[in-house]
Motif scaffolding. Structure first.
Motif, PDB file in Angstrom:
ATOM      1  N   MET A  94     -17.552   3.991   3.812  1.00  0.00           N
ATOM      2  CA  MET A  94     -16.231   4.511   3.490  1.00  0.00           C
ATOM      3  C   MET A  94     -16.271   6.020   3.622  1.00  0.00           C
ATOM      4  O   MET A  94     -17.178   6.661   3.109  1.00  0.00           O
ATOM      5  N   GLU A  95     -15.296   6.577   4.335  1.00  0.00           N
ATOM      6  CA  GLU A  95     -15.214   8.026   4.440  1.00  0.00           C
ATOM      7  C   GLU A  95     -14.027   8.516   3.633  1.00  0.00           C
ATOM      8  O   GLU A  95     -12.916   8.020   3.781  1.00  0.00           O
ATOM      9  N   ILE A  96     -14.309   9.470   2.753  1.00  0.00           N
ATOM     10  CA  ILE A  96     -13.253  10.143   1.995  1.00  0.00           C
ATOM     11  C   ILE A  96     -13.181  11.561   2.549  1.00  0.00           C
ATOM     12  O   ILE A  96     -14.165  12.288   2.520  1.00  0.00           O
ATOM     13  N   TYR A  97     -12.022  11.932   3.076  1.00  0.00           N
ATOM     14  CA  TYR A  97     -11.886  13.232   3.724  1.00  0.00           C
ATOM     15  C   TYR A  97     -11.781  14.354   2.695  1.00  0.00           C
ATOM     16  O   TYR A  97     -11.492  14.124   1.522  1.00  0.00           O
ATOM     17  N   GLU A  98     -11.985  15.571   3.186  1.00  0.00           N
ATOM     18  CA  GLU A  98     -11.908  16.768   2.319  1.00  0.00           C
ATOM     19  C   GLU A  98     -10.542  16.875   1.654  1.00  0.00           C
ATOM     20  O   GLU A  98     -10.418  17.425   0.563  1.00  0.00           O
ATOM     21  N   ASN A  99      -9.493  16.384   2.347  1.00  0.00           N
ATOM     22  CA  ASN A  99      -8.134  16.539   1.804  1.00  0.00           C
ATOM     23  C   ASN A  99      -7.498  15.204   1.421  1.00  0.00           C
ATOM     24  O   ASN A  99      -6.274  15.123   1.276  1.00  0.00           O
ATOM     25  N   THR A 100      -8.307  14.155   1.262  1.00  0.00           N
ATOM     26  CA  THR A 100      -7.759  12.879   0.795  1.00  0.00           C
ATOM     27  C   THR A 100      -7.101  13.084  -0.567  1.00  0.00           C
ATOM     28  O   THR A 100      -7.683  13.714  -1.457  1.00  0.00           O
ATOM     29  N   ALA A 101      -5.885  12.570  -0.733  1.00  0.00           N
ATOM     30  CA  ALA A 101      -5.142  12.768  -1.984  1.00  0.00           C
ATOM     31  C   ALA A 101      -5.325  11.572  -2.918  1.00  0.00           C
ATOM     32  O   ALA A 101      -5.246  10.419  -2.493  1.00  0.00           O
ATOM     33  N   LEU A 102      -5.569  11.868  -4.191  1.00  0.00           N
ATOM     34  CA  LEU A 102      -5.591  10.855  -5.246  1.00  0.00           C
ATOM     35  C   LEU A 102      -4.195  10.805  -5.855  1.00  0.00           C
ATOM     36  O   LEU A 102      -3.672  11.819  -6.332  1.00  0.00           O
ATOM     37  N   VAL A 103      -3.568   9.620  -5.812  1.00  0.00           N
ATOM     38  CA  VAL A 103      -2.220   9.452  -6.354  1.00  0.00           C
ATOM     39  C   VAL A 103      -2.331   8.633  -7.639  1.00  0.00           C
ATOM     40  O   VAL A 103      -2.645   7.438  -7.605  1.00  0.00           O
ATOM     41  N   VAL A 104      -2.125   9.296  -8.775  1.00  0.00           N
ATOM     42  CA  VAL A 104      -2.297   8.691 -10.100  1.00  0.00           C
ATOM     43  C   VAL A 104      -0.923   8.267 -10.607  1.00  0.00           C
ATOM     44  O   VAL A 104      -0.102   9.104 -10.992  1.00  0.00           O
ATOM     45  N   VAL A 105      -0.680   6.960 -10.581  1.00  0.00           N
ATOM     46  CA  VAL A 105       0.669   6.434 -10.798  1.00  0.00           C
ATOM     47  C   VAL A 105       0.909   6.005 -12.253  1.00  0.00           C
ATOM     48  O   VAL A 105       0.217   5.124 -12.772  1.00  0.00           O
ATOM     49  N   VAL A 145      -2.205  13.990  -7.133  1.00  0.00           N
ATOM     50  CA  VAL A 145      -0.776  13.829  -7.396  1.00  0.00           C
ATOM     51  C   VAL A 145      -0.625  13.008  -8.678  1.00  0.00           C
ATOM     52  O   VAL A 145      -1.144  11.895  -8.764  1.00  0.00           O
ATOM     53  N   PHE A 146       0.048  13.565  -9.667  1.00  0.00           N
ATOM     54  CA  PHE A 146       0.341  12.832 -10.898  1.00  0.00           C
ATOM     55  C   PHE A 146       1.790  12.350 -10.815  1.00  0.00           C
ATOM     56  O   PHE A 146       2.703  13.162 -10.606  1.00  0.00           O
ATOM     57  N   VAL A 147       1.974  11.046 -10.955  1.00  0.00           N
ATOM     58  CA  VAL A 147       3.305  10.457 -10.837  1.00  0.00           C
ATOM     59  C   VAL A 147       3.745   9.967 -12.219  1.00  0.00           C
ATOM     60  O   VAL A 147       2.973   9.306 -12.926  1.00  0.00           O
ATOM     61  N   ARG A 148       4.981  10.309 -12.600  1.00  0.00           N
ATOM     62  CA  ARG A 148       5.521   9.878 -13.902  1.00  0.00           C
ATOM     63  C   ARG A 148       6.800   9.093 -13.684  1.00  0.00           C
ATOM     64  O   ARG A 148       7.693   9.536 -12.962  1.00  0.00           O
ATOM     65  N   HIS A 149       6.862   7.939 -14.337  1.00  0.00           N
ATOM     66  CA  HIS A 149       8.058   7.101 -14.244  1.00  0.00           C
ATOM     67  C   HIS A 149       9.029   7.482 -15.362  1.00  0.00           C
ATOM     68  O   HIS A 149       8.727   7.316 -16.541  1.00  0.00           O
ATOM     69  N   ASP A 150      10.169   8.022 -14.976  1.00  0.00           N
ATOM     70  CA  ASP A 150      11.228   8.359 -15.938  1.00  0.00           C
ATOM     71  C   ASP A 150      12.242   7.225 -15.908  1.00  0.00           C
ATOM     72  O   ASP A 150      13.197   7.248 -15.125  1.00  0.00           O
ATOM     73  N   SER A 151      12.015   6.222 -16.753  1.00  0.00           N
ATOM     74  CA  SER A 151      12.821   5.007 -16.685  1.00  0.00           C
ATOM     75  C   SER A 151      14.268   5.261 -17.097  1.00  0.00           C
ATOM     76  O   SER A 151      14.538   5.998 -18.045  1.00  0.00           O
ATOM     77  N   VAL A 206       5.030  14.358  -9.450  1.00  0.00           N
ATOM     78  CA  VAL A 206       6.173  13.655  -8.885  1.00  0.00           C
ATOM     79  C   VAL A 206       6.818  12.836  -9.997  1.00  0.00           C
ATOM     80  O   VAL A 206       6.120  12.115 -10.725  1.00  0.00           O
ATOM     81  N   THR A 207       8.124  12.943 -10.155  1.00  0.00           N
ATOM     82  CA  THR A 207       8.832  12.090 -11.110  1.00  0.00           C
ATOM     83  C   THR A 207       9.707  11.128 -10.323  1.00  0.00           C
ATOM     84  O   THR A 207      10.233  11.466  -9.263  1.00  0.00           O
ATOM     85  N   LYS A 208       9.826   9.903 -10.850  1.00  0.00           N
ATOM     86  CA  LYS A 208      10.575   8.861 -10.144  1.00  0.00           C
ATOM     87  C   LYS A 208      11.236   7.932 -11.155  1.00  0.00           C
ATOM     88  O   LYS A 208      10.849   7.906 -12.333  1.00  0.00           O
ATOM     89  N   SER A 209      12.222   7.153 -10.674  1.00  0.00           N
ATOM     90  CA  SER A 209      12.841   6.150 -11.541  1.00  0.00           C
ATOM     91  C   SER A 209      12.838   4.777 -10.857  1.00  0.00           C
ATOM     92  O   SER A 209      13.481   3.850 -11.326  1.00  0.00           O
ATOM     93  N   VAL A 210      12.121   4.675  -9.733  1.00  0.00           N
ATOM     94  CA  VAL A 210      11.958   3.404  -9.021  1.00  0.00           C
ATOM     95  C   VAL A 210      10.463   3.132  -8.862  1.00  0.00           C
ATOM     96  O   VAL A 210       9.640   3.880  -9.380  1.00  0.00           O
ATOM     97  N   ASN A 211      10.104   2.076  -8.117  1.00  0.00           N
ATOM     98  CA  ASN A 211       8.701   1.675  -8.038  1.00  0.00           C
ATOM     99  C   ASN A 211       7.837   2.592  -7.181  1.00  0.00           C
ATOM    100  O   ASN A 211       6.697   2.876  -7.521  1.00  0.00           O
ATOM    101  N   SER A 212       8.361   3.018  -6.044  1.00  0.00           N
ATOM    102  CA  SER A 212       7.532   3.772  -5.099  1.00  0.00           C
ATOM    103  C   SER A 212       7.457   5.252  -5.431  1.00  0.00           C
ATOM    104  O   SER A 212       8.489   5.909  -5.622  1.00  0.00           O
ATOM    105  N   ALA A 213       6.241   5.781  -5.440  1.00  0.00           N
ATOM    106  CA  ALA A 213       6.050   7.226  -5.625  1.00  0.00           C
ATOM    107  C   ALA A 213       6.611   8.025  -4.457  1.00  0.00           C
ATOM    108  O   ALA A 213       6.821   9.235  -4.563  1.00  0.00           O
ATOM    109  N   PHE A 214       6.876   7.338  -3.326  1.00  0.00           N
ATOM    110  CA  PHE A 214       7.458   8.015  -2.172  1.00  0.00           C
ATOM    111  C   PHE A 214       8.973   8.207  -2.320  1.00  0.00           C
ATOM    112  O   PHE A 214       9.589   8.877  -1.504  1.00  0.00           O
ATOM    113  N   TYR A 215       9.579   7.587  -3.356  1.00  0.00           N
ATOM    114  CA  TYR A 215      10.989   7.820  -3.660  1.00  0.00           C
ATOM    115  C   TYR A 215      11.104   8.575  -4.970  1.00  0.00           C
ATOM    116  O   TYR A 215      11.676   8.099  -5.936  1.00  0.00           O
TER     117      TYR A 215
END
Length: 196
Positions: free
Chosen positions: A3-14, A53-59, A93-102
């Motif tokens: 497994m290769e983890i790149y220098e800029n691989t992002a950890l997305v903590v959901v 990336v820290f993701v927070r769900h604002d329900s 990142v703050t979100k109110s849906v399932n995907s951190a990309f929204y």
């Protein structure tokens, strides 16, 4: 297969938020070791200066333990005390849906702006926001790693009187993502070793 983890691989903590400790609301969970594994990944990412990336769900759902402004909306202590401690870039990142990309700000734009091609998705819940984020990440062209022991979910009732345990849902998510090539399902230990 290495497994290769790149220098800029992002950890997305959901959505590692206090409201998920409300067993009366969510029910029985799996993987009691999830938090420890999430912490170990944040630590190695911060030590190596990689983006987190820290993701927070604002329900916006009535009565949700994750409602914006409620005590349950806050990050769990082990995440809160690690924020801002790394030498690499960090995003909330703050979100109110399932995907951190929204969410806000635009995660895809931030990752692409930093030249990120690989992401590691961890957090809560395995078959909900984690799976949705991983699927979208795969669709958007990222190489997605999904350390299954750095997340957890809850037993769930569905249609037709069907129910599934947290463990069954975790297994189904792993098979769907890995078998469907949305993501590569791995362990936290493998990712930590490769990142070091």
């Amino acid at each position: 297969m290495g497994m290769e983890i790149y220098e800029n691989t992002a950890l997305v903590v959901v959505d590692v938020q206090k409201g998920f400790d409300d067993e009366g609301f969510w029910g029985r969970r799996d993987n009691p070791g999830a938090e420890e594994n999430i912490a170990s990944l944040i630590d190695v990412w911060q030590e190596t200066g990689r983006p987190v990336v820290f993701v927070r769900h604002d329900s916006v759902q009535e009565g949700s333990p994750l409602a914006a402004g409620s005590a349950g909306n806050a990050f769990k202590d082990f995440v809160a005390e690690r924020r801002g401690k790394g030498s690499g870039p960090e995003l909330l990142v703050t979100k109110s849906v399932n995907s951190a990309f929204y969410g806000e700000p635009d995660l895809d734009a931030w990752l692409k702006g930093a030249g990120v091609r690989q992401i590691v998705v961890v957090g809560i819940q395995t078959n909900m926001c984690n799976e949705t984020t991983a699927r979208m990440g795969g669709n958007l062209g990222y190489e997605v790693l999904f350390p299954l022991d750095a997340m957890h979910t809850f037993d769930l009732a569905g249609p037709f009187g069907w129910t599934a345990t947290a463990e069954e849902l975790t297994r189904a998510t792993a098979v769907s993502l890995h078998g469907g090539r949305f993501a590569r399902v791995v362990t936290a230990r493998e990712v930590v070793a490769a990142a070091r």
